[in-house]
Design a protein around this motif. Structure first.
Motif, PDB file in Angstrom:
ATOM      1  N   VAL A  86      38.644  28.042   5.970  1.00  0.00           N
ATOM      2  CA  VAL A  86      37.708  27.853   7.087  1.00  0.00           C
ATOM      3  C   VAL A  86      38.117  28.755   8.249  1.00  0.00           C
ATOM      4  CG1 VAL A  86      36.692  26.199   8.689  1.00  0.00           C
ATOM      5  CG2 VAL A  86      37.305  25.466   6.381  1.00  0.00           C
ATOM      6  N   LYS A  87      39.401  28.762   8.542  1.00  0.00           N
ATOM      7  CA  LYS A  87      39.885  29.590   9.663  1.00  0.00           C
ATOM      8  C   LYS A  87      39.482  31.049   9.463  1.00  0.00           C
ATOM      9  CE  LYS A  87      43.889  31.267   9.470  1.00  0.00           C
ATOM     10  NZ  LYS A  87      45.352  31.342   9.290  1.00  0.00           N
ATOM     11  N   GLU A  88      39.653  31.560   8.257  1.00  0.00           N
ATOM     12  CA  GLU A  88      39.327  32.980   8.027  1.00  0.00           C
ATOM     13  C   GLU A  88      37.836  33.244   8.218  1.00  0.00           C
ATOM     14  OE1 GLU A  88      41.001  34.579   4.429  1.00  0.00           O
ATOM     15  OE2 GLU A  88      43.043  34.099   5.028  1.00  0.00           O
ATOM     16  N   LEU A  89      36.987  32.300   7.798  1.00  0.00           N
ATOM     17  CA  LEU A  89      35.541  32.509   8.002  1.00  0.00           C
ATOM     18  C   LEU A  89      35.185  32.413   9.488  1.00  0.00           C
ATOM     19  CD1 LEU A  89      32.942  33.142   6.479  1.00  0.00           C
ATOM     20  CD2 LEU A  89      32.498  30.689   6.323  1.00  0.00           C
ATOM     21  N   VAL A  90      35.890  31.566  10.207  1.00  0.00           N
ATOM     22  CA  VAL A  90      35.661  31.474  11.657  1.00  0.00           C
ATOM     23  C   VAL A  90      36.078  32.782  12.332  1.00  0.00           C
ATOM     24  CG1 VAL A  90      36.380  30.280  13.769  1.00  0.00           C
ATOM     25  CG2 VAL A  90      35.860  28.964  11.710  1.00  0.00           C
ATOM     26  N   GLY A 149      41.823  23.855  13.603  1.00  0.00           N
ATOM     27  CA  GLY A 149      41.874  24.260  15.008  1.00  0.00           C
ATOM     28  C   GLY A 149      43.244  24.804  15.398  1.00  0.00           C
ATOM     29  N   ALA A 150      44.319  24.155  14.938  1.00  0.00           N
ATOM     30  CA  ALA A 150      45.673  24.574  15.322  1.00  0.00           C
ATOM     31  C   ALA A 150      45.997  25.939  14.716  1.00  0.00           C
ATOM     32  CB  ALA A 150      46.694  23.545  14.842  1.00  0.00           C
ATOM     33  N   SER A 151      45.669  26.115  13.451  1.00  0.00           N
ATOM     34  CA  SER A 151      45.965  27.374  12.780  1.00  0.00           C
ATOM     35  C   SER A 151      45.157  28.517  13.414  1.00  0.00           C
ATOM     36  CB  SER A 151      45.639  27.204  11.296  1.00  0.00           C
ATOM     37  OG  SER A 151      45.756  28.398  10.625  1.00  0.00           O
ATOM     38  N   LEU A 152      43.918  28.220  13.734  1.00  0.00           N
ATOM     39  CA  LEU A 152      43.059  29.214  14.390  1.00  0.00           C
ATOM     40  C   LEU A 152      43.621  29.588  15.761  1.00  0.00           C
ATOM     41  CD1 LEU A 152      40.271  30.691  14.320  1.00  0.00           C
ATOM     42  CD2 LEU A 152      39.327  28.660  15.435  1.00  0.00           C
ATOM     43  N   ALA A 153      44.032  28.574  16.524  1.00  0.00           N
ATOM     44  CA  ALA A 153      44.561  28.814  17.869  1.00  0.00           C
ATOM     45  C   ALA A 153      45.744  29.773  17.807  1.00  0.00           C
ATOM     46  CB  ALA A 153      44.994  27.485  18.501  1.00  0.00           C
ATOM     47  N   ASN A 154      46.668  29.511  16.877  1.00  0.00           N
ATOM     48  CA  ASN A 154      47.863  30.355  16.774  1.00  0.00           C
ATOM     49  C   ASN A 154      47.503  31.790  16.391  1.00  0.00           C
ATOM     50  OD1 ASN A 154      49.381  28.109  17.384  1.00  0.00           O
ATOM     51  ND2 ASN A 154      49.880  27.637  15.259  1.00  0.00           N
ATOM     52  N   ASP A 155      46.565  31.948  15.452  1.00  0.00           N
ATOM     53  CA  ASP A 155      46.187  33.302  15.023  1.00  0.00           C
ATOM     54  C   ASP A 155      45.451  34.057  16.128  1.00  0.00           C
ATOM     55  OD1 ASP A 155      47.307  32.644  12.652  1.00  0.00           O
ATOM     56  OD2 ASP A 155      45.533  33.024  11.424  1.00  0.00           O
ATOM     57  N   LEU A 156      44.622  33.356  16.882  1.00  0.00           N
ATOM     58  CA  LEU A 156      43.856  34.030  17.944  1.00  0.00           C
ATOM     59  C   LEU A 156      44.796  34.616  18.998  1.00  0.00           C
ATOM     60  CD1 LEU A 156      40.846  31.564  18.404  1.00  0.00           C
ATOM     61  CD2 LEU A 156      40.808  33.825  17.339  1.00  0.00           C
ATOM     62  N   LEU A 157      45.905  33.917  19.241  1.00  0.00           N
ATOM     63  CA  LEU A 157      46.881  34.448  20.218  1.00  0.00           C
ATOM     64  C   LEU A 157      47.362  35.827  19.789  1.00  0.00           C
ATOM     65  CD1 LEU A 157      49.132  31.317  20.873  1.00  0.00           C
ATOM     66  CD2 LEU A 157      47.446  32.301  22.458  1.00  0.00           C
ATOM     67  N   HIS A 158      47.590  35.977  18.460  1.00  0.00           N
ATOM     68  CA  HIS A 158      48.079  37.267  17.955  1.00  0.00           C
ATOM     69  C   HIS A 158      47.053  38.376  18.127  1.00  0.00           C
ATOM     70  CE1 HIS A 158      51.750  35.606  16.457  1.00  0.00           C
ATOM     71  NE2 HIS A 158      51.102  34.691  15.779  1.00  0.00           N
ATOM     72  N   LEU A 159      45.785  38.008  18.291  1.00  0.00           N
ATOM     73  CA  LEU A 159      44.733  39.016  18.499  1.00  0.00           C
ATOM     74  C   LEU A 159      44.540  39.300  19.992  1.00  0.00           C
ATOM     75  CD1 LEU A 159      42.086  37.808  15.873  1.00  0.00           C
ATOM     76  CD2 LEU A 159      43.644  39.747  15.689  1.00  0.00           C
ATOM     77  N   GLY A 160      45.409  38.755  20.814  1.00  0.00           N
ATOM     78  CA  GLY A 160      45.321  39.016  22.257  1.00  0.00           C
ATOM     79  C   GLY A 160      44.241  38.190  22.946  1.00  0.00           C
ATOM     80  N   PHE A 269      25.463  30.042   7.606  1.00  0.00           N
ATOM     81  CA  PHE A 269      26.006  30.236   6.253  1.00  0.00           C
ATOM     82  C   PHE A 269      25.750  28.957   5.449  1.00  0.00           C
ATOM     83  CE2 PHE A 269      28.983  32.638   9.065  1.00  0.00           C
ATOM     84  CZ  PHE A 269      28.611  33.907   8.655  1.00  0.00           C
ATOM     85  N   PRO A 270      25.609  29.087   4.142  1.00  0.00           N
ATOM     86  CA  PRO A 270      25.323  27.894   3.317  1.00  0.00           C
ATOM     87  C   PRO A 270      26.582  27.078   2.985  1.00  0.00           C
ATOM     88  CG  PRO A 270      25.246  29.855   1.950  1.00  0.00           C
ATOM     89  CD  PRO A 270      25.543  30.336   3.336  1.00  0.00           C
ATOM     90  N   HIS A 271      27.223  26.535   3.987  1.00  0.00           N
ATOM     91  CA  HIS A 271      28.430  25.693   3.842  1.00  0.00           C
ATOM     92  C   HIS A 271      29.491  26.414   2.993  1.00  0.00           C
ATOM     93  CE1 HIS A 271      30.062  21.275   3.411  1.00  0.00           C
ATOM     94  NE2 HIS A 271      30.931  22.104   3.984  1.00  0.00           N
ATOM     95  N   LEU A 272      29.927  27.570   3.498  1.00  0.00           N
ATOM     96  CA  LEU A 272      30.861  28.409   2.733  1.00  0.00           C
ATOM     97  C   LEU A 272      32.306  28.309   3.212  1.00  0.00           C
ATOM     98  CD1 LEU A 272      28.862  31.775   2.301  1.00  0.00           C
ATOM     99  CD2 LEU A 272      29.227  29.934   0.648  1.00  0.00           C
ATOM    100  N   GLY A 273      32.537  27.497   4.254  1.00  0.00           N
ATOM    101  CA  GLY A 273      33.867  27.470   4.876  1.00  0.00           C
ATOM    102  C   GLY A 273      35.002  27.305   3.881  1.00  0.00           C
ATOM    103  N   HIS A 277      38.506  30.813  -3.714  1.00  0.00           N
ATOM    104  CA  HIS A 277      39.156  30.353  -4.935  1.00  0.00           C
ATOM    105  C   HIS A 277      40.399  29.524  -4.576  1.00  0.00           C
ATOM    106  CE1 HIS A 277      40.529  30.284  -9.021  1.00  0.00           C
ATOM    107  NE2 HIS A 277      41.685  30.822  -8.657  1.00  0.00           N
ATOM    108  N   GLU A 278      41.187  30.068  -3.620  1.00  0.00           N
ATOM    109  CA  GLU A 278      42.450  29.400  -3.267  1.00  0.00           C
ATOM    110  C   GLU A 278      42.203  27.993  -2.723  1.00  0.00           C
ATOM    111  OE1 GLU A 278      41.419  32.374  -2.415  1.00  0.00           O
ATOM    112  OE2 GLU A 278      43.023  33.863  -2.385  1.00  0.00           O
ATOM    113  N   SER A 279      41.207  27.895  -1.842  1.00  0.00           N
ATOM    114  CA  SER A 279      40.945  26.607  -1.214  1.00  0.00           C
ATOM    115  C   SER A 279      40.403  25.596  -2.221  1.00  0.00           C
ATOM    116  CB  SER A 279      39.960  26.838  -0.061  1.00  0.00           C
ATOM    117  OG  SER A 279      39.118  25.761   0.107  1.00  0.00           O
TER     118      SER A 279
END
Ligand SMILES: NC(=O)c1ccc[n+]([C@@H]2O[C@H](COP(=O)([O-])OP(=O)(O)OC[C@H]3O[C@@H](n4cnc5c(N)ncnc54)[C@H](O)[C@@H]3O)[C@@H](O)[C@H]2O)c1
Ligand SMILES: O=C(O)CC[C@@H](O)C(=O)O
Length: 387
Positions: A86-90, A149-160, A269-273, A277-279
């Protein structure tokens, strides 16, 4: 032999963990347990022999948790198992929101050009239409700082990106997963007024249904983007449509609604979050493993309607009692066992809201005196299982 019924596409890597000599999958009407994804259980008949439902996914709004708890049906889900997908699609959607990448690709793919030279000339002339901006330096607000949300928050920091989060129910363990650089909003209003992009990652419950309405949208900056990869029913669609005519520039969602389809400012999107395959494999494995643990030993892990209750299974005779969370239940169970000459070797009792669970290991040499009916006589006992 346990009988399992599946609904929706459940990854084979998970289903393979049901050993054929111990489990029969989709071969009988009377299933002991279901493995599902988004199947709507609210409308389903729940047979009295159903022991458990395992949801290969995070959200459980498709399942009547309290009703099932009172029927002694344990519901499992797979917290965090699809969070990365989900985070990657967001993240991809955030990029789409600031750069007209799809528009550019559509333009070049849907045109015919006489030759390579004219293609390149047209490109140079047209590319200014597809100039975007960058995520770096933007401010993103995240509502719901759980697994996604937590994983997304941490990754967004790395993108400045400047990240501000809001989660009034954040657990201490959850807080440990979040970088200290993520700003914490104590009130939702602190976050809404300030962000370029708002992304929603809280569950759909009776409290959150249609919570995202005009009171939210009106506080947002002109030109803001709203991302909803949590659930469609969190949003008041009529208020969203008004906001799209006013200050909200774009709504990107994983939950298409008839009233929003085709709107030029909506990307759906048609509920693709969770559709990687991994998820799908992670969710299926976690769902099957927790279901097997329960069916084979009575231990409950990752339940959404019963307390997590684990007692290592050492091969002793075991009783598992699902009951209402009322006073003196443990006392009554212990008395009934004593009356039947049964000695308790080990016991654990946990409660959650209106229901509770008691796991009891008993001395092997006394097992022949066991009478489960003696426990069913206790008012408030929903189900007793023996191992
Ligand atoms: N698009 C998809 O395919 C997909 C996949 C997974 C999850 N989801 C949805 O996303 C939701 C979140 O998933 P997750 O794995 O992060 O779940 P999670 O349980 O780990 O996190 C949810 C967070 O929301 C917080 N929360 C609850 N009520 C809130 C409120 N009123 N305001 C702010 N925060 C609140 C909780 O405290 C928790 O930290 C799920 O419930 C599900 O509906 C969608
Ligand atoms: O099973 C899916 O594809 C989606 C699951 C997702 O909505 C969830 O809540 O985990």
């Amino acid at each position: 032999m346990f009988h399992i019924k599946t609904y929706n596409q459940i990854a084979e890597d998970g289903l393979r963990r049901f050993k054929p000599n111990e489990y029969a999958v989709n071969d009988a009407e009377q299933a002991d347990a279901w493995v599902i994804r988004s199947h709507d259980v609210h409308q389903a008949d729940i047979p009295p022999y159903l022991l458990a439902i395992a949801r290969a996914g995070a959200g459980v709004n498709n399942i009547p948790l309290d009703r099932l708890a009172r029927q002694g049906v344990v519901v499992f889900h797979t917290p965090g198992a699809n969070a990365n997908a989900v985070k990657e699609l967001v993240l991809a959607s955030m990029l789409l929101s600031v750069r007209p990448i799809l528009e550019g690709a559509n333009w070049v793919n849907n045109h015919t050009f006489a030759d390579q030279t004219s293609l390149e000339e047209a490109m140079e002339q047209q590319k200014r239409r597809f100039v975007g901006s960058e995520l770096r330096g933007k401010r993103v607000g995240i509502v719901g700082l759980g697994a996604i949300g937590a994983s997304l928050a941490n990754d967004l920091l790395h993108l400045g990106i400047d990240v501000i989060g809001y989660d009034p129910h954040l657990s201490v363990d959850g807080a440990w997963n979040i970088s200290q650089q993520v700003k914490r909003a104590k009130q939702l209003s602190e976050l809404l007024a300030d962000v370029d992009i708002l992304t929603i990652h809280m569950p759909l419950t009776d409290d959150t249904r249609h919570m995202i309405d005009a009171t939210w949208f009106k506080q947002m900056k002109p030109g803001a983007t709203v991302l909803n990869f949590a659930r469609g029913e969190l949003v008041n669609d009529a208020d969203l449509l008004e906001a799209l005519d006013d200050n909200v520039a774009t709504y990107i969602t994983d939950f298409p609604k008839q009233v929003l389809l085709g709107h030029p400012q909506v990307v759906a999107f048609p509920h693709l979050g969770a559709s990687t395959h991994e998820s799908e494999v992670n969710c299926a494995i976690q769902a099957v493993d927790t279901l097997k643990l329960y069916l084979e030993t009575g231990s409950i892990r990752n339940s959404a309607n019963f307390p997590n209750t684990e007692l290592p299974y050492v091969g002793k005779r075991r009783l598992a009692v699902l009951h209402l969370n009322v006073p003196n239940m443990v006392g009554q169970i212990a008395s009934r066992l004593a009356e039947n000459g049964i000695n308790i070797d080990n016991m654990v009792n946990r409660s959650r809201n209106d229901v509770a669970y008691t796991l009891i290991d008993i001395d092997n040499h006394k097992h022949e005196t066991l009478s489960v009916n003696a426990l069913y006589d206790i008012e408030g006992v929903m189900r007793v299982r023996e191992f």
